[in-house]
Motif scaffolding. Structure first.
Motif, PDB file in Angstrom:
ATOM      1  N   LEU A 132      44.213  32.025  47.118  1.00 17.36           N
ATOM      2  CA  LEU A 132      43.066  31.129  47.037  1.00 17.36           C
ATOM      3  C   LEU A 132      43.505  29.675  47.105  1.00 17.36           C
ATOM      4  CD1 LEU A 132      40.980  32.889  44.237  1.00 17.36           C
ATOM      5  CD2 LEU A 132      40.496  32.846  46.677  1.00 17.36           C
ATOM      6  N   GLU A 150      35.053  29.333  44.345  1.00 15.37           N
ATOM      7  CA  GLU A 150      36.506  29.422  44.248  1.00 15.37           C
ATOM      8  C   GLU A 150      37.037  28.539  43.123  1.00 15.37           C
ATOM      9  OE1 GLU A 150      38.077  28.651  48.103  1.00 15.37           O
ATOM     10  OE2 GLU A 150      37.608  30.663  48.854  1.00 15.37           O
ATOM     11  N   THR A 173      31.311  35.153  47.463  1.00 19.35           N
ATOM     12  CA  THR A 173      32.693  34.760  47.180  1.00 19.35           C
ATOM     13  C   THR A 173      33.235  35.507  45.965  1.00 19.35           C
ATOM     14  OG1 THR A 173      32.242  32.570  48.090  1.00 19.35           O
ATOM     15  CG2 THR A 173      34.214  32.801  46.749  1.00 19.35           C
ATOM     16  N   PHE A 228      36.292  38.363  45.756  1.00 21.12           N
ATOM     17  CA  PHE A 228      37.404  38.203  44.824  1.00 21.12           C
ATOM     18  C   PHE A 228      37.657  39.477  44.027  1.00 21.12           C
ATOM     19  CE2 PHE A 228      38.690  36.995  40.433  1.00 21.12           C
ATOM     20  CZ  PHE A 228      40.007  36.687  40.715  1.00 21.12           C
TER      21      PHE A 228
END
Length: 668
Positions: free
Chosen positions: A118, A592, A617, A621
């Protein structure tokens, strides 16, 4: 290193331009070549390039192109008394139209990384924001337009990348145009098909004029030699203000060990003012401590790894070239639309002159007889003696007054004029329809076909020249940032969607393996808008893409409000009112950042508003290897947080992602 090449002094003719040139204030990376040998090398390369320029007759051809572009196409001293200095400068009109279309939009710069982390992806996005902010602006657009104009007139255009320690608080990179009259290039090299770089060139020589005082300050160790060659005493203020011309030479050579070395030197007359390895490349490198020890080439275990702060795989000369009409046998274009159109432009001027002269003589004239009308009476009818003829006697009464009807220009002349103008338009691919001229004689289909053909050529110039030049500029900016951004640099700008761009950039954030490229851009905005509206009417395009294609500001927020408005029609506009309270943020970027926070602290407040990108997102993850590597307590914290997002998502009519996955099942 501070580069002060850039601003072209007062105009000089081509031969006067090419004498001696520039400088940089730099530290020294010693190169294994003696000054005398280097002087002979530079002088030999200069002579080689000069011979090539004379062979191609570049000085004469460039001068003619420039004169016709300016409109200096007729020497009035060569005209007869009755001839008119008629000039209809189609070359200027079509050149500027062609350049404006091709440079109308700087392409978007894209970055990517092969890393799955990331942090690496976030750093790549930051680099992308910095590059787009610094390169997608009016300054770069003017620079690209200037380079295209040089390419059309002089068969060569060049942009130079440089580092200026006086830009901003900690120095910064920059770009500038180098005039073709002020540089010589390796005539045996070619422009690589992969990009408009100088990688294939053994040398590039550039000239510059600078005040003597500035040159002495830059090269204090050569003060006495410079003053001796310049025949100045170094004390008189007038002498110090006078300019001298010297050379900056970027060259390639092989050391005694057979390794290629890229160097730069500065030469005045036969004095080498300074020389060094290419200062825009990390030759020495550094070391860093590894988290996990590895085995080196000697088979020994080590926790130290050498690394180099280079985005480029090899040292490169800091020049980017504009090239379009080339045979692939040299760095200078074989010809240009300007040169090809000059014979036609001469014909246009000639036909226009003939038509104008004939039209002047085609004015009707009256003839009077002196037997019936006194000359004094004739002058009362007209004060212009060119409009009448007075005869002293006449045999017939009908001869007292009569008229001579002038003959208009032959239609063939008009047809030839229009045909020649059309041929020039065709060579530039800039017909009247493309320029926005209204012509009733053309049908709608004919206009559209002509316009599409012109824009096909404009797209070719944009794709094969503009996009590639901007891509090279973006990669050069990345190299200079990675090499010189020792301290934090801050970029603050208003984004195209109305957001505030505030990015901190340091060289350690530019990781190895970063890929920098550009998104191909269409030059015809009107066509894109028209196509987008047609697809919207056919309901085969989403609102966000529609707004992007139309080029409106803040397309994401507009699309969000439209969808909320549509939903609001079903629930008394509650969804629409709620959407107006949402801030226009990048859901992916925000998510993020929150992921990094929660995996470090174990907690984060549940937001009141989220968008679909935010949810997606988090979904990606929890289904990634990075989530599996988290400690159990961190996994539990993330799962609890995502569970709390379900109520938020349902409240604003956003469904949770439905993709499957082991971790997703546990969460949803």
């Amino acid at each position: 290193m501070e580069d002060t090449l850039g601003i072209i002094p007062q105009p000089m003719d081509a031969e006067e331009e090419q004498k001696e040139q520039l400088v940089s204030d730099a530290g020294s990376f010693a190169i294994p070549i003696e000054d005398d040998d280097l002087v002979r090398l530079i002088n030999g390369k200069t002579a080689e390039a000069d011979r090539h320029i004379k062979k191609l007759k570049l000085v004469e051809r460039r001068k003619i192109n420039e004169e016709f572009w300016r409109g200096d196409q007729i020497n009035e001293g060569d005209l007869e008394d009755h001839e008119l200095a008629y000039v209809d400068n189609i070359i200027f009109q079509d050149t500027e139209t062609r350049i404006s279309i091709a440079s109308g939009r700087v392409p978007d710069i894209l970055t990517g990384t092969t890393s799955e982390s990331l942090k690496s992806r976030e750093n790549a996005r930051k680099v992308q924001k910095v590059l787009n902010t610094k390169l997608k602006n009016d300054e770069i657009r003017r620079l690209v337009k200037h380079g295209l104009r040089h390419n059309h007139l002089y068969f060569q255009g060049a942009v130079k990348a440089f580092w200026d320690k006086n830009r901003g608080e900690h120095g910064d990179f920059g770009f500038k145009i180098v005039h073709p009259y002020r540089m010589l290039v390796d005539p045996t090299a070619v422009i690589p098909e992969t990009g408009f770089t100088a990688d294939e060139m053994e040398f590039i020589i550039e000239w510059c004029d600078e005040p003597l005082a500035v040159v002495l300050k830059k090269f204090p160790g050569k003060r006495n030699e410079i003053l001796g060659q310049a025949k100045k005493n170094g004390q008189n203020p007038t002498d110090l203000a006078s300019k001298i011309r010297y050379q900056e030479v970027w060259f390639s050579f092989y050391g005694r060990d057979g390794k290629l070395i890229e160097g730069v030197s500065w030469k005045y007359q036969n004095i080498i003012l300074d020389k060094m390895k290419n200062p825009y490349y990390d030759w020495e490198g550094a070391t860093r401590v590894l988290d996990v020890p590895t085995v080196n080439e000697m088979g020994e275990q080590t926790a130290i790894e050498p690394f180099y702060r280079n985005h480029f795989e090899r040292p490169r000369k800091p020049y980017i070239f504009f090239s379009h009409v080339t045979l692939g046998n040299g760095p200078i274009d074989a010809t240009s639309p300007v040169e090809q159109s000059i014979p036609l432009q001469k014909a246009v001027n000639r036909r226009g002159m003939q038509i104008t002269e004939i039209a002047d003589y085609a004015v009707p004239r009256l003839i009077f007889s002196g037997r019936y009308i006194e000359k004094s009476e004739v002058t009362r009818l007209s004060s212009d003696p060119k409009e009448y003829i007075w005869l002293k006697t006449a045999e017939k009464v009908g001869d007292a007054v009569t008229q001579i009807v002038g003959q208009p220009p032959n239609p063939i002349l008009f047809q030839d004029l229009i045909g020649n103008r059309g041929q020039i338009d065709s060579k530039f691919a800039t017909h009247g329809t493309t320029r926005g001229e209204v012509r009733a004689e053309s049908s709608g289909v004919s206009k559209q076909v002509t316009r599409e053909g012109d824009l096909t050529m404009a797209d070719d110039i944009s794709a094969t020249v503009v996009d590639r030049v901007v891509r090279e500029m973006a990669n050069w900016a990345t190299q200079l940032m990675k090499l010189n951004y020792k301290k934090a640099h801050y970029v603050r700008e208003l984004g195209k969607e109305g957001e505030i761009i505030d990015v901190e950039m340091q060289r350690d954030m530019i990781e190895d393996g970063l890929i920098v490229t550009v998104d191909a851009s269409s030059t015809d905005k009107q066509t894109r808008r028209s196509d987008a509206l047609q697809m919207a009417n056919a309901q085969i395009i989403d609102p966000f893409t529609l707004y992007e294609e139309m080029g409106v500001d803040n397309p994401k927020e507009r699309a969000r409000r439209l969808l909320a408005f549509k939903r609001g029609e079903l629930d008394q506009f509650q969804s629409y009112e709620a959407s107006l309270e949402l801030t226009d943020t990048d859901g992916t970027q925000t998510a993020e950042k929150d992921i990094q926070t929660i995996t470090v602290t174990g907690q984060i407040p549940t937001p009141k508003r989220v968008d679909e990108e935010y949810l997606q997102t988090f979904f990606r993850f929890v289904n990634s290897p990075a989530f599996d590597q988290q400690p159990p307590e961190m996994k539990q914290a993330v799962q609890s947080y995502i569970a709390g997002l379900r109520d938020v998502a349902s409240r604003i009519n956003l469904g949770a992602p439905q993709q499957g996955g082991q971790n997703a099942t546990a969460v949803y």
